[in-house]
Design a protein around this motif. Structure first.
Motif, PDB file in Angstrom:
ATOM      1  N   ARG A 179       0.836  -1.206   0.000  1.00  0.00           N
ATOM      2  CA  ARG A 179       0.000   0.000   0.000  1.00  0.00           C
ATOM      3  C   ARG A 179       0.865   1.248   0.000  1.00  0.00           C
ATOM      4  O   ARG A 179       0.606   2.205  -0.690  1.00  0.00           O
ATOM      5  CB  ARG A 179      -0.886   0.003   1.249  1.00  0.00           C
ATOM      6  CG  ARG A 179      -2.094  -0.897   1.096  1.00  0.00           C
ATOM      7  CD  ARG A 179      -3.000  -0.735   2.309  1.00  0.00           C
ATOM      8  NE  ARG A 179      -4.084  -1.707   2.270  1.00  0.00           N
ATOM      9  CZ  ARG A 179      -4.968  -1.834   3.249  1.00  0.00           C
ATOM     10  NH1 ARG A 179      -4.872  -1.072   4.312  1.00  0.00           N
ATOM     11  NH2 ARG A 179      -5.927  -2.708   3.168  1.00  0.00           N
ATOM     12  N   ASP A 231       3.858   1.527  -1.144  1.00  0.00           N
ATOM     13  CA  ASP A 231       4.493   1.689  -2.447  1.00  0.00           C
ATOM     14  C   ASP A 231       3.522   2.337  -3.440  1.00  0.00           C
ATOM     15  O   ASP A 231       3.892   3.233  -4.185  1.00  0.00           O
ATOM     16  CB  ASP A 231       4.925   0.313  -2.977  1.00  0.00           C
ATOM     17  CG  ASP A 231       6.151  -0.187  -2.233  1.00  0.00           C
ATOM     18  OD1 ASP A 231       6.759   0.632  -1.533  1.00  0.00           O
ATOM     19  OD2 ASP A 231       6.466  -1.371  -2.334  1.00  0.00           O
ATOM     20  N   ARG A 232       2.288   1.877  -3.403  1.00  0.00           N
ATOM     21  CA  ARG A 232       1.294   2.455  -4.341  1.00  0.00           C
ATOM     22  C   ARG A 232       1.068   3.931  -4.028  1.00  0.00           C
ATOM     23  O   ARG A 232       0.990   4.755  -4.911  1.00  0.00           O
ATOM     24  CB  ARG A 232      -0.015   1.701  -4.204  1.00  0.00           C
ATOM     25  CG  ARG A 232       0.037   0.368  -4.929  1.00  0.00           C
ATOM     26  CD  ARG A 232      -1.343  -0.263  -4.957  1.00  0.00           C
ATOM     27  NE  ARG A 232      -1.293  -1.583  -5.609  1.00  0.00           N
ATOM     28  CZ  ARG A 232      -2.359  -2.352  -5.747  1.00  0.00           C
ATOM     29  NH1 ARG A 232      -3.518  -1.953  -5.273  1.00  0.00           N
ATOM     30  NH2 ARG A 232      -2.261  -3.515  -6.335  1.00  0.00           N
ATOM     31  N   ALA A 234       3.123   5.925  -2.709  1.00  0.00           N
ATOM     32  CA  ALA A 234       4.308   6.683  -3.088  1.00  0.00           C
ATOM     33  C   ALA A 234       4.299   6.949  -4.601  1.00  0.00           C
ATOM     34  O   ALA A 234       4.657   8.030  -5.055  1.00  0.00           O
ATOM     35  CB  ALA A 234       5.551   5.901  -2.693  1.00  0.00           C
ATOM     36  N   LYS A 235       3.855   5.945  -5.385  1.00  0.00           N
ATOM     37  CA  LYS A 235       3.830   6.127  -6.836  1.00  0.00           C
ATOM     38  C   LYS A 235       2.793   7.178  -7.232  1.00  0.00           C
ATOM     39  O   LYS A 235       2.978   7.894  -8.207  1.00  0.00           O
ATOM     40  CB  LYS A 235       3.476   4.782  -7.491  1.00  0.00           C
ATOM     41  CG  LYS A 235       4.691   3.877  -7.567  1.00  0.00           C
ATOM     42  CD  LYS A 235       4.374   2.624  -8.349  1.00  0.00           C
ATOM     43  CE  LYS A 235       5.584   1.699  -8.402  1.00  0.00           C
ATOM     44  NZ  LYS A 235       5.285   0.450  -9.111  1.00  0.00           N
ATOM     45  N   ARG A 236       1.725   7.232  -6.462  1.00  0.00           N
ATOM     46  CA  ARG A 236       0.695   8.221  -6.785  1.00  0.00           C
ATOM     47  C   ARG A 236       1.262   9.631  -6.734  1.00  0.00           C
ATOM     48  O   ARG A 236       0.944  10.473  -7.557  1.00  0.00           O
ATOM     49  CB  ARG A 236      -0.444   8.108  -5.777  1.00  0.00           C
ATOM     50  CG  ARG A 236      -1.552   7.195  -6.258  1.00  0.00           C
ATOM     51  CD  ARG A 236      -2.789   7.412  -5.418  1.00  0.00           C
ATOM     52  NE  ARG A 236      -3.892   6.600  -5.917  1.00  0.00           N
ATOM     53  CZ  ARG A 236      -5.106   6.631  -5.380  1.00  0.00           C
ATOM     54  NH1 ARG A 236      -5.331   7.399  -4.332  1.00  0.00           N
ATOM     55  NH2 ARG A 236      -6.068   5.909  -5.869  1.00  0.00           N
ATOM     56  N   ARG A 237       2.077   9.852  -5.722  1.00  0.00           N
ATOM     57  CA  ARG A 237       2.647  11.197  -5.608  1.00  0.00           C
ATOM     58  C   ARG A 237       3.697  11.334  -6.684  1.00  0.00           C
ATOM     59  O   ARG A 237       4.161  12.338  -6.998  1.00  0.00           O
ATOM     60  CB  ARG A 237       3.285  11.349  -4.226  1.00  0.00           C
ATOM     61  CG  ARG A 237       2.240  11.596  -3.164  1.00  0.00           C
ATOM     62  CD  ARG A 237       2.910  11.987  -1.859  1.00  0.00           C
ATOM     63  NE  ARG A 237       1.906  12.252  -0.827  1.00  0.00           N
ATOM     64  CZ  ARG A 237       2.243  12.594   0.411  1.00  0.00           C
ATOM     65  NH1 ARG A 237       3.483  12.731   0.761  1.00  0.00           N
ATOM     66  NH2 ARG A 237       1.305  12.826   1.296  1.00  0.00           N
TER      67      ARG A 237
END
Ligand code: ZN
Length: 57
Positions: A49, A51-52, A54-57
């Motif tokens: 969660r 990691d996801r 973090a990728k969103r930002r």
């Protein structure tokens, strides 16, 4: 028939909910152990969660 069975304490894993038995490596920290394995202790799901997020930002 006297079949000796080692009576080991058990408790449910806080991550997967499965009961796991006492292990020698936990002899000193058994009361603090909450997870059945390193995978559960690391919380794979929580990590994914993060990691996801973090990728969103
Ligand atoms: Zn577990």
């Amino acid at each position: 028939m006297a079949h000796r069975k080692p009576h080991l304490p058990q408790k449910p894993c806080a991550a997967c909910g499965r009961p796991f038995a006492w292990r020698k490596k936990w002899a000193r920290v058994w009361e603090e152990v909450r997870f059945c394995s390193d995978a559960c202790r690391e919380g794979r799901h929580a990590k994914a969660r993060l990691d996801r997020a973090a990728k969103r930002r």
